[in-house]
Design an enzyme around this catalytic site. Structure first.
Site, PDB file in Angstrom:
ATOM      1  N   CYS A   8       0.827  -1.426  -0.228  1.00 52.16           N
ATOM      2  CA  CYS A   8      -0.048  -0.102   0.127  1.00 52.16           C
ATOM      3  C   CYS A   8       1.009   1.169   0.078  1.00 52.16           C
ATOM      4  O   CYS A   8       1.675   1.329  -0.787  1.00 52.16           O
ATOM      5  CB  CYS A   8      -1.019  -0.062   1.136  1.00 52.16           C
ATOM      6  SG  CYS A   8      -0.177   0.116   2.828  1.00 52.16           S
TER       7      CYS A   8
ATOM      8  N   ARG B 218      -2.101  -0.745   5.532  1.00 50.60           N
ATOM      9  CA  ARG B 218      -3.271  -1.424   4.967  1.00 50.60           C
ATOM     10  C   ARG B 218      -3.007  -2.605   4.147  1.00 50.60           C
ATOM     11  O   ARG B 218      -3.966  -3.643   3.933  1.00 50.60           O
ATOM     12  CB  ARG B 218      -3.875  -0.312   3.725  1.00 50.60           C
ATOM     13  CG  ARG B 218      -4.462   0.775   4.371  1.00 50.60           C
ATOM     14  CD  ARG B 218      -4.939   1.941   3.359  1.00 50.60           C
ATOM     15  NE  ARG B 218      -3.697   2.745   2.795  1.00 50.60           N
ATOM     16  CZ  ARG B 218      -3.774   3.463   1.887  1.00 50.60           C
ATOM     17  NH1 ARG B 218      -4.907   3.533   1.438  1.00 50.60           N
ATOM     18  NH2 ARG B 218      -2.682   4.223   1.468  1.00 50.60           N
TER      19      ARG B 218
END
Lengths: 287, 91
Positions: free
Chosen positions: A233, A238
């Site tokens: 990410c 994430r």
């Protein structure tokens, strides 16, 4: 691994509230959230101070990780339950981190802090005091982590999954829309990476979608179970969320987290970059 | 290899800002989501101590969703220029 091994709900947490072998840890993007209230008995891990090396950009050393766990009264056999805000982004990152350093007895509170709050459950400000332990210095499980050169070599050969928002993937934004736009030198994505935003794996209340929905999500995006897969990410939190879904909830093998992610890759000199909504060819382009 | 991105200069320069007021008081820690014109999730942020939120966006149509225990409230907004847009939730 399966969902029941790695996820717990609020009832489970409350049922184990007085279990001395269970330690709740709150890990938030906003590190001040803990001070405004946390689940009773939870200790805080600060993802910047506790989980980032203070000098170079890297994880903390195995010795520092052992010291962190010792300080918080966690032993090798302690069941650690992680939760946090922002749909468990940083709690999932901490989960990956704990696994990376060999602490297998770790779980995630499904829905994290948000679902706990939305359900109107109690938060307290009292900070627990736990007797320190002497946690042994772990060895890093390198098979859960991908680094820069491995990622460059993987272009066009290994399943790359970019879990940022479509606007970050295409190069229209450099960071999530709720954060200041800064960081990498170049926008875009790693050529050949597919884009499956982390948010598609979660419900509005932050809980994970059903196994059937998750399998459909990733297979529709062209991912194959069992094939080597690297998730990334912007800074690796994430993608830890997606790594958790693929590797821990669905039990797919050969999935790693590239924690250098776009803030590293997008600043490298001489590597291919792809702009736009298409995955692109290994050579990149699209400007 | 990675030249100028014509869309970049106009993206992230605009903001959707607003506040959440619940029972007459600005609400800290309320969950606010940003959805794009297709209804896809873009970002989520809890409100500040003063009950405020901000999203950096491009020009276009957006939906701001306030997630509450009792359900969600959606507000549509359009960002046309550097003045951005303001969305207020009063519950």
């Amino acid at each position: 691994m399966s969902r029941t091994d790695v996820l717990v709900n609020a009832e489970w947490v409350l049922a184990h509230a007085s279990d001395p072998n269970v330690v709740l840890i709150e890990v938030d993007e906003d590190v001040s959230a803990y001070d405004t209230g946390h689940i009773a008995g939870a200790v805080r891990v600060d993802w910047r101070q506790d989980l980032q090396d203070p000098v170079r950009r890297d994880l903390v050393t195995p010795e520092a990780f052992a010291a962190l766990l010792s300080k918080n009264g966690i032993g090798p056999d302690t069941t650690v339950v992680l939760y946090g805000g922002n749909n468990n982004w940083f709690a999932a990152y901490a989960y990956w981190y704990f696994k990376l350093y060999g602490h297998d007895n770790v779980k995630l509170l499904d829905g994290g802090r948000k679902k706990w709050e939305l359900d109107g459950r109690e938060l307290v400000t009292e900070v627990p005091v736990r007797a320190a332990t002497d946690y042994p210095v772990p060895t890093e499980r390198v098979e859960l982590r991908s680094k820069r050169d491995e990622v460059i070599a993987a272009i066009g050969k290994v399943q790359l999954i970019d879990v940022r928002s479509p606007d970050e993937y295409s190069g229209r934004l450099l960071a999530p829309a709720h954060l200041p736009q800064e960081q990498s030198q170049r926008p875009g994505h790693i050529p050949t990476a597919s884009n499956v935003p982390w948010s598609k794996a979660a419900n509005d209340d932050g809980t994970f979608k059903s196994d059937a929905d998750l399998v459909e999500l990733y297979t529709t995006a062209g991912l194959t179970e069992g094939a080597p897969t690297i998730a990334y990410c912007r800074i690796g939190e994430r993608s830890a969320h997606t790594w958790f879904v693929l590797h821990e909830v669905l039990g797919w093998d050969n999935v790693t987290n590239y924690d250098g992610s776009w803030t590293e890759y997008g600043s490298l000199v001489g590597v291919p970059v792809q702009i736009g909504d298409a995955a692109g060819s290994p050579a990149g382009g699209g400007a | 290899m990675c030249g100028a991105n014509p869309e970049r200069s106009q993206t992230g320069d605009y903001a959707i800002t607003g506040t959440v007021v619940v029972d007459g008081e600005r609400k800290a820690g309320a969950y606010v989501r940003l959805l794009d014109k297709n209804g896809e999730f873009v970002a989520e942020s809890p409100t500040s101590k003063g009950g405020a939120f901000a999203f950096f966006v491009a020009q276009g149509s957006w939906t701001v969703r306030l997630v509450l225990p009792s359900g969600s409230i959606d507000r549509s907004t359009v960002v046309v220029d550097q003045a951005g847009s303001t969305v207020e939730f009063v519950v």
